[in-house]
Design an enzyme around this catalytic site. Structure first.
Site, PDB file in Angstrom:
ATOM      1  N   TYR A   1       2.771   4.676   0.872  1.00 59.77           N
ATOM      2  CA  TYR A   1       3.655   5.008   1.759  1.00 59.77           C
ATOM      3  C   TYR A   1       2.646   6.111   2.723  1.00 59.77           C
ATOM      4  O   TYR A   1       1.830   6.723   2.087  1.00 59.77           O
ATOM      5  CB  TYR A   1       4.056   5.791   1.684  1.00 59.77           C
ATOM      6  CG  TYR A   1       6.033   5.483   0.885  1.00 59.77           C
ATOM      7  CD1 TYR A   1       6.602   4.136   1.386  1.00 59.77           C
ATOM      8  CD2 TYR A   1       6.449   5.828  -0.193  1.00 59.77           C
ATOM      9  CE1 TYR A   1       7.810   4.272   0.857  1.00 59.77           C
ATOM     10  CE2 TYR A   1       7.333   5.349  -1.249  1.00 59.77           C
ATOM     11  CZ  TYR A   1       8.030   4.136  -0.433  1.00 59.77           C
ATOM     12  OH  TYR A   1       9.221   3.573  -1.083  1.00 59.77           O
TER      13      TYR A   1
ATOM     14  N   PHE B   1       6.635   2.188  -4.257  1.00 64.31           N
ATOM     15  CA  PHE B   1       7.907   2.720  -3.874  1.00 64.31           C
ATOM     16  C   PHE B   1       8.696   3.968  -4.319  1.00 64.31           C
ATOM     17  O   PHE B   1       9.272   4.507  -3.847  1.00 64.31           O
ATOM     18  CB  PHE B   1       8.849   1.186  -4.283  1.00 64.31           C
ATOM     19  CG  PHE B   1       7.811  -0.291  -3.925  1.00 64.31           C
ATOM     20  CD1 PHE B   1       9.395  -0.432  -2.235  1.00 64.31           C
ATOM     21  CD2 PHE B   1       7.916  -0.812  -4.542  1.00 64.31           C
ATOM     22  CE1 PHE B   1       8.650  -1.677  -2.088  1.00 64.31           C
ATOM     23  CE2 PHE B   1       7.972  -2.240  -4.130  1.00 64.31           C
ATOM     24  CZ  PHE B   1       7.743  -3.219  -2.589  1.00 64.31           C
TER      25      PHE B   1
ATOM     26  N   ASP C   1       0.724  -1.112   0.139  1.00 65.35           N
ATOM     27  CA  ASP C   1      -0.016  -0.241   0.231  1.00 65.35           C
ATOM     28  C   ASP C   1       0.839   1.511  -0.014  1.00 65.35           C
ATOM     29  O   ASP C   1       2.518   0.814   0.321  1.00 65.35           O
ATOM     30  CB  ASP C   1      -0.824  -0.239   1.001  1.00 65.35           C
ATOM     31  CG  ASP C   1      -0.244  -0.112   2.701  1.00 65.35           C
ATOM     32  OD1 ASP C   1       0.590   0.073   2.797  1.00 65.35           O
ATOM     33  OD2 ASP C   1      -0.737   0.181   3.366  1.00 65.35           O
TER      34      ASP C   1
ATOM     35  N   HIS D   1      11.530  -9.059   1.027  1.00 70.73           N
ATOM     36  CA  HIS D   1      10.641  -7.328   0.454  1.00 70.73           C
ATOM     37  C   HIS D   1      11.657  -6.839   0.988  1.00 70.73           C
ATOM     38  O   HIS D   1      12.862  -6.979   2.017  1.00 70.73           O
ATOM     39  CB  HIS D   1       9.557  -6.904   1.970  1.00 70.73           C
ATOM     40  CG  HIS D   1       8.712  -5.742   1.490  1.00 70.73           C
ATOM     41  ND1 HIS D   1       9.348  -4.441   2.221  1.00 70.73           N
ATOM     42  CD2 HIS D   1       8.539  -5.069   0.767  1.00 70.73           C
ATOM     43  CE1 HIS D   1       8.982  -3.733   1.319  1.00 70.73           C
ATOM     44  NE2 HIS D   1       7.314  -4.404   0.456  1.00 70.73           N
TER      45      HIS D   1
END
Length: 242
Positions: free
Chosen positions: A82, A93, A80, A206
């Site tokens: 930031y 990202f 989701d 991740h």
């Protein structure tokens, strides 16, 4: 009270007609927002906005605005947006020019440099803005497309996943020889939506500092960027040369 300068980096309306997408994505987006799940999502967003919630990003569908389906070459899945003010810009990202790099993005650039020798982009401009990736065929898709300030995953399970799952299925079926980069367990939970016979599916931890160096597949050292280059050279360059 939020001043006008602050409003530019947050969602101001729950009207999806104000969230442009490229023509290739329009039928899919229209079908979703006309569905019961899409209407429920918009009602939820309106309710939260009316309650004074600060929601990011200002354009939830920006990934579908910058990367047409026919241009997709690589798909990078995030979870989701930031949840800090000024960070989310509708691309997984990515942060706007001039914004300090979040730790996960810093690790992405670190692995890119280690793997391909590509130096990180200059800061502050463009810094961590990945819009140029998006314009060159990298679909930077979060599976949930809005979040409330300071509350990660606050909009998970509210309906966005119906749309983003449909996007993943659509590009998997419509296109050939794509690369899907699935970093972390959440992204990897979408693996069943992807035809692994037609595409390259790359999985690793991740890139967040909590998992980037841990087993089973540390992000740092995964070599995904060179694997993308090799796959694209093998599957695309020969066709373009005919």
């Amino acid at each position: 009270m939020v001043d006008e300068g602050q409003r530019a980096d947050q969602l101001s309306s729950a009207d999806p007609t104000l969230w442009p997408v490229t023509p290739g994505w329009q039928p899919l987006a229209d079908a979703f927002f006309q569905s019961p799940g899409g209407r429920q999502l918009c009602a939820f967003l309106r309710q939260r906005l009316d309650a004074g919630a600060v929601i990011f990003p200002p354009q939830p569908l920006r990934a579908l605005q910058l990367t047409p389906p026919e241009a997709v070459r690589v798909v990078i899945l995030g979870q989701d947006p930031y949840h800090g003010r000024g960070q989310a810009e509708g691309l997984a990202f990515s942060v706007p020019p001039g914004v300090a790099l979040p730790p996960s993005l810093r690790n992405i650039f670190k692995e890119l440099e280690r793997d391909l020798g590509t130096p990180p982009p200059t800061f502050p401009n463009p810094g961590g803005c990945l819009a140029n990736w998006a314009r060159h065929g990298v679909l930077l898709l979060n599976t949930c497309l809005t979040v409330e300030e300071g509350q990660p995953a606050s909009h998970a399970g509210k309906g966005w996943e119906q749309l983003t799952d449909a996007v993943i299925l659509d590009v998997s079926r419509r296109c050939a020889n794509l690369v899907f980069m699935l970093w972390g367990s959440h992204a990897q939970s979408k693996r069943a939506l992807i035809d692994a016979r037609a595409h390259l599916v790359l999985c690793a931890n991740h890139p967040s500092p909590l998992s980037a160096l841990r087993p089973p597949v540390p992000f740092i050292g995964c070599g995904h960027f060179s694997k993308v280059r090799a796959w694209r050279d093998a599957h695309v360059a020969p066709k373009q040369g005919k």
